[in-house]
Design an enzyme around this catalytic site. Structure first.
Site, mmCIF file in Angstrom:
data_model
loop_
_atom_site.group_PDB
_atom_site.id
_atom_site.type_symbol
_atom_site.label_atom_id
_atom_site.label_comp_id
_atom_site.label_asym_id
_atom_site.label_seq_id
_atom_site.Cartn_x
_atom_site.Cartn_y
_atom_site.Cartn_z
ATOM 1 N N HIS A 163 0.853 -1.190 0.000
ATOM 2 C CA HIS A 163 0.000 0.000 0.000
ATOM 3 C C HIS A 163 0.891 1.243 0.000
ATOM 4 C CE1 HIS A 163 -2.799 3.046 1.546
ATOM 5 N NE2 HIS A 163 -3.761 2.271 1.085
ATOM 6 N N GLU B 271 -3.096 1.930 -7.361
ATOM 7 C CA GLU B 271 -3.341 3.156 -6.612
ATOM 8 C C GLU B 271 -2.735 4.345 -7.367
ATOM 9 O OE1 GLU B 271 -3.040 2.708 -1.980
ATOM 10 O OE2 GLU B 271 -1.261 1.800 -2.878
#
Length: 283
Positions: free
Chosen positions: A118, A198
């Site tokens: 992430h 992302e």
């Protein structure tokens, strides 16, 4: 298969302490979320008409109550937020991992999946390496690769996040290729790994999110480079983009975090179910 992932970050911190949690006491928070969503998830799965998995990534302290809240027929998979790059093994290290959570430890607690790479984890690792004077941009991807390998060895599925920053947009292909090829080096093609894209440059207040054409371009490229792995949108699956994302053939799901971005911002179980329903076309 479709995938609905949920990253609960540190949404357990009460509002009085600067967080966004107003739905449950911290000690009950993980169990509360599972108990208030699993029946709804079951209905969504039944109505979707396509195999769909629902995975919830929680801070480590909440894994046990979340697992305990699952009913025998619960469709919810509990996951953790990253794992350590080493693990216990016969004739090796049997547990000297103070302050670190290993993949086998999380598997033993009832986790079935892990979120790795992430952008917040990448930023943390980049900062630590910078303090040590390391400027090799591939170093973070090599560390993440070790985490992915340990997770797969422990029997966990992996959601592996990639994405380019604003200063990297002009060379997005190079950046994403390195993140995929280095981060997943040595990982078997049939390992249960899904890639989340992302757009780091678009995350945050006042930022303009990518449009359907841009997301499609990225997803197609990621599938090509990764050998056809499932790709989900990790920039945030929300009420206002769920339908659009569902119409992109190369997108296989999304990653939900906050469900409300104005007023009493935060994560709310009923809104999570609403977003998933819109994406799956059953809401």
């Amino acid at each position: 298969m479709k995938h609905i992932f949920l990253n609960l970050k540190r949404f357990d911190i009460p509002r009085a302490w600067g967080g966004v949690n107003s739905i449950a006491e911290p000690a009950e928070w993980g169990g509360y979320i599972v108990s208030h969503t699993q029946d709804g998830v079951k209905k969504l799965q039944a109505a979707a008409g396509e195999e769909t998995e629902f995975v919830m990534y929680l801070p480590e302290a909440h894994v046990i109550p979340a697992v305990q809240a699952k009913t025998a027929d619960s469709p919810v998979v509990i996951g953790c937020q990253s794992v350590f790059r080493d693990d216990a093994a016969e004739g090796h290290n049997f547990g000297a991992f103070t302050s670190n959570r290993t993949a086998k430890a999380m598997k033993a607690l009832g986790c079935g999946s892990v979120l790795i790479g992430h952008c917040e984890e990448r930023n943390d690792k980049t900062g630590i390496l910078a303090e040590a004077g390391v400027t090799d941009t591939a170093a973070v991807n090599r560390l993440l690769n070790q985490e992915v390998c340990r997770a797969v060895e422990a029997g966990l599925s992996v959601l592996y996040c990639i994405g380019e920053k604003a200063e990297e947009q002009e060379r997005w292909q190079e950046v994403l290729r390195e993140q995929i090829e280095t981060g997943l080096a040595g990982v078997p093609k049939d390992a249960p790994v899904v890639i989340a894209y992302e757009p780091v440059w678009a995350i945050g207040p006042g930022k303009i999110p990518p449009d359907q054409a841009y997301i499609t371009k990225i997803a197609d490229y990621v599938k090509e480079v990764s050998g056809g792995r499932d790709v989900v949108y990790g920039g945030g699956l929300k009420q206002d983009n769920a339908k659009m994302l569902s119409e992109i053939p190369s997108i296989d799901g999304g990653l939900i975090a906050l469900t409300r971005f104005s007023g009493d911002i935060g994560f709310y179980p009923e809104e999570y179910l609403e977003i998933a329903g819109i994406y799956l076309g059953v809401q």
